[in-house]
Design a protein around this motif. Structure first.
Motif, short mmCIF file in Angstrom:
data_model
loop_
_atom_site.label_atom_id
_atom_site.label_comp_id
_atom_site.label_asym_id
_atom_site.label_seq_id
_atom_site.Cartn_x
_atom_site.Cartn_y
_atom_site.Cartn_z
N GLN A 33 0.88 -1.17 0.00
CA GLN A 33 0.00 0.00 0.00
C GLN A 33 0.91 1.22 0.00
OE1 GLN A 33 -3.48 -0.44 0.06
NE2 GLN A 33 -2.94 -2.60 -0.12
N GLY A 75 -7.67 11.11 5.51
CA GLY A 75 -8.59 10.17 4.86
C GLY A 75 -7.90 8.96 4.28
N SER A 76 -6.83 9.19 3.53
CA SER A 76 -6.15 8.06 2.89
C SER A 76 -5.40 7.21 3.92
CB SER A 76 -5.22 8.52 1.77
OG SER A 76 -4.22 9.39 2.25
N HIS A 93 -7.90 5.04 5.66
CA HIS A 93 -8.33 4.01 4.70
C HIS A 93 -7.28 2.90 4.60
CE1 HIS A 93 -10.08 2.21 1.15
NE2 HIS A 93 -9.00 2.49 0.44
N SER A 112 -7.27 0.71 7.66
CA SER A 112 -8.41 -0.21 7.62
C SER A 112 -8.16 -1.36 6.64
CB SER A 112 -9.67 0.55 7.23
OG SER A 112 -10.76 -0.31 7.09
N LEU A 113 -7.64 -1.04 5.46
CA LEU A 113 -7.31 -2.09 4.49
C LEU A 113 -6.26 -3.05 5.05
CD1 LEU A 113 -7.04 -0.13 1.12
CD2 LEU A 113 -8.76 -1.84 1.73
N HIS A 139 -2.44 5.14 -3.27
CA HIS A 139 -3.54 5.96 -2.75
C HIS A 139 -3.24 7.43 -3.01
CE1 HIS A 139 -5.32 2.48 -0.69
NE2 HIS A 139 -4.05 2.11 -0.62
#
Length: 106
Positions: A19, A27-28, A31, A34-35, A95
């Motif tokens: 990632q 925000g990213s 995210h 969480s991923l 991202h």
């Protein structure tokens, strides 16, 4: 994508994802955390490439992912580091625009 190896421990995938974060805005970064948490829970090996500050704020390692500090830069050293980390990945997920640009360079 490389097929799942039968040599992986039972219940664990041999898949590896990287990632890539650019600046790691809220925000990213949330995210990606969480991923990472969900993928690790499913046995996927996850490496997050992000500035050190993003790992301090979002604790990617706390999800079970690896963190490689890669500055938000497109200089040859940063791109080379990103290239080395991504070399054996099954999937690279960038991202944001800057992260996508650097991942494409790498």
């Amino acid at each position: 994508m490389t097929p799942v190896s039968s040599n992986a421990p039972r219940g664990q995938s041999s898949l590896r994802t990287v990632q890539v974060l650019g600046g790691g805005n809220a925000g990213s970064s949330a995210h990606v955390r969480s991923l990472a948490e969900g993928l690790v829970a499913r046995g996927v090996r996850v490496t997050v490439c992000a500035p050190a500050e993003a790992d301090h704020a979002y604790d990617f390692r706390g999800t079970g992912a690896d963190h490689v500090s890669v500055p938000r830069s497109s200089d040859p050293a940063a791109v080379g580091r990103l290239r080395a980390v991504c070399a054996d990945a099954d999937l690279v997920h960038a991202h944001g625009l800057h992260a996508s640009f650097r991942a494409a360079l790498a």
